[in-house]
Design an enzyme around this catalytic site. Structure first.
Site, mmCIF file in Angstrom:
data_model
loop_
_atom_site.group_PDB
_atom_site.id
_atom_site.type_symbol
_atom_site.label_atom_id
_atom_site.label_comp_id
_atom_site.label_asym_id
_atom_site.label_seq_id
_atom_site.Cartn_x
_atom_site.Cartn_y
_atom_site.Cartn_z
ATOM 1 N N GLU A 117 4.600 68.826 -5.421
ATOM 2 C CA GLU A 117 4.589 67.595 -4.645
ATOM 3 C C GLU A 117 3.150 67.304 -4.255
ATOM 4 O O GLU A 117 2.414 68.201 -3.860
ATOM 5 C CB GLU A 117 5.433 67.753 -3.381
ATOM 6 C CG GLU A 117 5.361 66.570 -2.446
ATOM 7 C CD GLU A 117 6.187 66.782 -1.184
ATOM 8 O OE1 GLU A 117 5.779 66.237 -0.147
ATOM 9 O OE2 GLU A 117 7.209 67.477 -1.217
ATOM 10 N N GLU A 122 0.306 60.584 4.026
ATOM 11 C CA GLU A 122 1.364 60.654 5.031
ATOM 12 C C GLU A 122 0.742 60.350 6.388
ATOM 13 O O GLU A 122 -0.315 60.872 6.716
ATOM 14 C CB GLU A 122 2.003 62.048 5.090
ATOM 15 C CG GLU A 122 2.920 62.352 3.955
ATOM 16 C CD GLU A 122 3.720 63.627 4.190
ATOM 17 O OE1 GLU A 122 4.886 63.630 3.793
ATOM 18 O OE2 GLU A 122 3.182 64.598 4.768
#
Length: 170
Positions: A117, A122
């Site tokens: 990932e 974020e």
């Protein structure tokens, strides 16, 4: 791989994107993904969240999780392989809130499994932007950077390589 026009119309969107997570509407938090929270026009995508009550609980790891929000999420229909020694650059213009309790994100994940990932960006409600990579569940790295002016667009770029995933530039 995905044309800039993919957020211009419903037909352009449907050619390149699908709603929700690839595995469904629930993840491991208190939000359920909902198509009504996804809007696009004139080349811009807007994902929103709204507070709700009365939703059935999500189940994650054998535990029930109360759903407090309906939120927008999409995933790309196209998959790609990174050849040995090869890689891809990904870039985008993002504007995201840093309000406490929010978690806007742009992830790159494996098609059939996790990890790997790459969290290209974020915003975890901390006033910072986080860049995270999971090459395996125990081999990970992260970097948090101050995110000034959340009401303005910021350029984010990352590069994938066959042997390692890392964020190169913010």
């Amino acid at each position: 791989m995905i044309p800039p026009s993919s957020f211009n119309s419903r037909s352009d969107f449907d050619a390149d994107w699908a709603y929700d997570y690839p595995w469904g509407t629930d993840h491991n938090g208190g939000a359920r993904m909902d198509r009504g929270q996804v809007q696009f026009s004139n080349g811009m995508l807007t994902l929103t969240a709204r507070k709700v009550s009365g939703q059935p609980d999500a189940v994650h790891g054998g535990k029930n999780i109360k759903i407090n929000y309906l939120s927008g999420a999409i995933h790309a229909r196209e998959h790609f392989n990174v050849s040995r020694g090869g890689g891809y650059d990904f870039a985008g213009e993002f504007k995201a809130t840093t309000t406490r309790g929010t978690w806007p994100a742009f992830w790159l994940t494996a098609v059939d499994s996790w990890p790997p990932e790459i969290d290209m960006a974020e915003w975890k409600g901390s006033g910072k932007i986080s860049f995270n990579t999971f090459n395996t569940s125990s081999e990970l790295s992260w970097k948090d950077v101050n995110y000034p002016s959340p009401d303005q667009f910021h350029s984010v770029k990352c590069e994938t390589q066959f042997t390692k995933y890392e964020i190169l530039k913010y």
